[in-house]
Design an enzyme around this catalytic site. Structure first.
Site, PDB file in Angstrom:
ATOM      1  N   ASP A  43      -2.929  -1.854  63.745  1.00 22.67           N
ATOM      2  CA  ASP A  43      -4.267  -1.935  63.126  1.00 22.67           C
ATOM      3  C   ASP A  43      -4.078  -1.950  61.610  1.00 22.67           C
ATOM      4  O   ASP A  43      -3.130  -1.344  61.106  1.00 22.67           O
ATOM      5  CB  ASP A  43      -5.108  -0.705  63.531  1.00 22.67           C
ATOM      6  N   LEU A  45      -6.571  -0.905  59.644  1.00 24.16           N
ATOM      7  CA  LEU A  45      -7.546   0.103  59.219  1.00 24.16           C
ATOM      8  C   LEU A  45      -8.672  -0.482  58.361  1.00 24.16           C
ATOM      9  O   LEU A  45      -9.348   0.241  57.631  1.00 24.16           O
ATOM     10  CB  LEU A  45      -6.849   1.270  58.485  1.00 24.16           C
ATOM     11  N   ASP A  90      -1.628  -5.863  58.830  1.00 17.20           N
ATOM     12  CA  ASP A  90      -2.710  -6.847  58.816  1.00 17.20           C
ATOM     13  C   ASP A  90      -2.206  -8.107  59.520  1.00 17.20           C
ATOM     14  O   ASP A  90      -1.372  -8.834  58.974  1.00 17.20           O
ATOM     15  CB  ASP A  90      -3.094  -7.140  57.351  1.00 17.20           C
ATOM     16  N   ASN A 135     -10.150 -13.621  58.260  1.00 11.41           N
ATOM     17  CA  ASN A 135      -9.509 -12.518  58.984  1.00 11.41           C
ATOM     18  C   ASN A 135      -9.392 -12.846  60.483  1.00 11.41           C
ATOM     19  O   ASN A 135      -8.312 -12.730  61.074  1.00 11.41           O
ATOM     20  CB  ASN A 135     -10.329 -11.237  58.805  1.00 11.41           C
ATOM     21  N   THR A 161     -16.920 -13.204  72.551  1.00 10.79           N
ATOM     22  CA  THR A 161     -18.240 -12.616  72.734  1.00 10.79           C
ATOM     23  C   THR A 161     -19.194 -13.587  73.429  1.00 10.79           C
ATOM     24  O   THR A 161     -19.076 -14.810  73.267  1.00 10.79           O
ATOM     25  CB  THR A 161     -18.844 -12.153  71.377  1.00 10.79           C
ATOM     26  N   SER A 196     -24.124 -16.401  64.244  1.00 10.64           N
ATOM     27  CA  SER A 196     -23.793 -15.866  62.912  1.00 10.64           C
ATOM     28  C   SER A 196     -22.411 -16.410  62.547  1.00 10.64           C
ATOM     29  O   SER A 196     -21.719 -16.987  63.393  1.00 10.64           O
ATOM     30  CB  SER A 196     -23.724 -14.334  62.933  1.00 10.64           C
ATOM     31  N   TYR A 198     -19.906 -14.579  62.037  1.00  9.13           N
ATOM     32  CA  TYR A 198     -18.980 -13.826  62.898  1.00  9.13           C
ATOM     33  C   TYR A 198     -18.806 -14.541  64.236  1.00  9.13           C
ATOM     34  O   TYR A 198     -17.683 -14.783  64.697  1.00  9.13           O
ATOM     35  CB  TYR A 198     -19.513 -12.392  63.123  1.00  9.13           C
ATOM     36  N   HIS A 199     -19.934 -14.890  64.880  1.00 11.64           N
ATOM     37  CA  HIS A 199     -19.834 -15.559  66.176  1.00 11.64           C
ATOM     38  C   HIS A 199     -19.115 -16.904  66.039  1.00 11.64           C
ATOM     39  O   HIS A 199     -18.369 -17.312  66.936  1.00 11.64           O
ATOM     40  CB  HIS A 199     -21.233 -15.752  66.788  1.00 11.64           C
ATOM     41  N   LYS A 202     -15.477 -16.572  66.313  1.00 13.95           N
ATOM     42  CA  LYS A 202     -15.016 -16.407  67.700  1.00 13.95           C
ATOM     43  C   LYS A 202     -14.937 -17.756  68.404  1.00 13.95           C
ATOM     44  O   LYS A 202     -14.071 -17.971  69.256  1.00 13.95           O
ATOM     45  CB  LYS A 202     -15.981 -15.494  68.467  1.00 13.95           C
ATOM     46  N   ARG A 258     -28.124   2.369  68.858  1.00 14.41           N
ATOM     47  CA  ARG A 258     -29.089   2.623  67.772  1.00 14.41           C
ATOM     48  C   ARG A 258     -30.369   3.270  68.323  1.00 14.41           C
ATOM     49  O   ARG A 258     -30.867   4.250  67.769  1.00 14.41           O
ATOM     50  CB  ARG A 258     -29.405   1.297  67.060  1.00 14.41           C
TER      51      ARG A 258
END
Ligand SMILES: NC(=O)c1ccc[n+]([C@@H]2O[C@H](COP(=O)([O-])OP(=O)(O)OC[C@H]3O[C@@H](n4cnc5c(N)ncnc54)[C@H](O)[C@@H]3O)[C@@H](O)[C@H]2O)c1
Length: 401
Positions: A43, A45, A90, A135, A161, A196, A198-199, A202, A258
């Site tokens: 990881d 971190l 990383d 990343n 996802t 998004s 992010y998606h 993926k 949440r």
């Protein structure tokens, strides 16, 4: 279960968990180690740094990765978890070290969680969108190249996802679709409509992994996971400091987590828009089960396999009503507010996604009952004084107006 399947389950494996400090990675590492598999964690971190950046600290205090690994050794509930000397690695920028570790440990399975996992985070700014995509995509490309060069027989189990598919007006298949076009037929990757940046990262990962399987003969399972909820797994319950991260903030928190925290804090549950958004959900314990099923039943050489990893479908409104019902029984005063949706998404839509592959390999789901919600509420209540109300309202918007 057939004899052949139970034999496969008994086999002990060498497994690398990339992103092993995360919400899902840490419980996964403990789960495999408890079953006697040899587990290495890597990881960088980065998630802990991002949490500070957006003030999105998890609800329960979580020791450092080194301390958790030490504690795991002391509680002696399974094999030790191995942290290589260069454990803060990383995977997106240090290909050489990744190559060395894979070459030295020679894993049979690589469970890849090591990505920036938040849609809102990727929508904060240009820099965050770039960071997320670089990343995630570069990390996965490095893993694929390292596999090809030193462990071409290993099986990549990669977390994707359900959000890759979006909400098309047709049934969502498991990764592939048979289409007929102008009288000819073909089996192709299911069309994606990410919600998004992010998606979108993926989706790019899935394309790159499929390419590497087709061209280099690697074997991979892309787990298109739904939204995960839950605080505990059997291993996190072994000691208070083996806890995993539990986010409830607007950037990293998922819907059910949440709502639970909002109910316990005595503030309205905030439903984005109409709340008719339907998604696949699963308990964190079923994430562990699904990943284990994938690891123990590897893809074939050259196969890019996609499993839709969720157990139930709910609309956001159904979740809010469920939490509200349970909270009222516990004596909390709960109301539900519809707030302006920070995202651009359909708020009422058709949603029917296939998820039969993992069930056919033996998945036994932990369903979302009132009892489960109640258990989460009781646990969240223990940390009620630590809830930071200022981080719950959405502050990242998909577009300005
Ligand atoms: N939690 C969910 O509901 C959910 C749903 C669908 C998919 N997923 C996917 O599952 C995976 C794990 O999710 P999570 O909720 O545990 O996220 P998380 O952020 O808690 O864990 C990811 C871990 O990976 C590490 N990491 C990120 N980039 C890295 C890099 N370049 N090199 C090394 N380590 C790196 C982070 O530090 C973090 O510890 C992610 O890929 C996410 O997209 C999660």
């Amino acid at each position: 279960m057939t004899k052949e399947k139970s034999k496969k389950r008994e086999k002990k494996m060498r497994i690398i968990v990339l992103g092993g400090d995360g919400y899902l990675g840490w419980p996964t590492a403990m789960h495999f180690a408890r079953k006697g598999h040899e587990v290495v964690i890597l990881d960088n971190l980065s998630k802990r740094r991002m949490e500070e950046e957006v003030a999105g600290e998890p609800l329960f205090r979580r020791p450092t990765l080194q301390k958790r690994v030490r504690l795991w050794r002391e509680v002696k509930f399974g094999r030790e978890i191995i942290l290589p000397k260069l454990n803060v690695l990383d995977i997106a920028s240090n290909y050489g070290a990744l190559l060395d570790i894979l070459g030295e440990f020679k894993p049979q399975a690589i469970v890849h969680y090591a990505e920036q996992p938040s849609a809102p985070y990727s929508m904060i700014s240009c820099a965050r969108a770039v960071n997320t995509e670089v990343n995630n995509i570069a990390g996965t490309l490095n893993v694929l190249h390292a596999m090809k060069n030193v462990v071409p027989e290993a099986h990549l189990v990669k977390l994707g996802t359900m959000g890759e598919y979006g909400t098309p007006d047709i049934d969502i298949e498991e990764g592939w679709i048979d289409i007929e076009h102008k009288g000819r037929k073909a089996r192709m990757l299911y069309p994606k409509q990410p919600g998004s940046f992010y998606h979108a990262s993926k989706v790019a990962d899935s394309v790159n992994i499929e390419f590497a399987c087709r061209v280099w003969g690697l074997r991979a399972t892309d787990l298109n996971q739904g939204v995960v909820y839950g605080i505990d797994t059997p291993e996190t319950k072994l000691h208070p400091e083996l806890v995993t991260s539990f986010h409830y903030d607007a950037v990293f928190g998922t819907a059910l987590n949440r709502f639970i925290v909002q109910a316990v804090a005595g503030i309205p549950l905030t439903v984005y828009g109409k709340g008719g958004q339907k998604r696949g959900f699963l308990n964190i314990m079923d994430t562990l089960q699904c990943v284990e099923i994938a690891v123990m039943n590897p893809a074939k050489e050259g196969e890019f396999r996609v499993f839709n990893q969720f157990t139930e479908t709910f609309s956001v409104m159904e979740l809010a009503n469920l939490v509200s019902r349970v909270a009222s029984k516990r004596g909390y005063k709960v109301s539900i507010d519809h707030i302006k949706n920070p995202r651009v998404e359909k708020e009422e839509h058709y949603y029917n996604a296939v998820n039969s592959a993992l069930f056919s390999l033996g998945l036994k789901p932990h369903l979302l009952t009132e009892e489960v919600v109640d258990g989460m509420m009781q646990k969240a209540h223990l940390a009620v004084k630590d809830i930071d109300l200022s981080v719950i309202s959405p502050n990242v918007f998909w577009r300005r107006s």
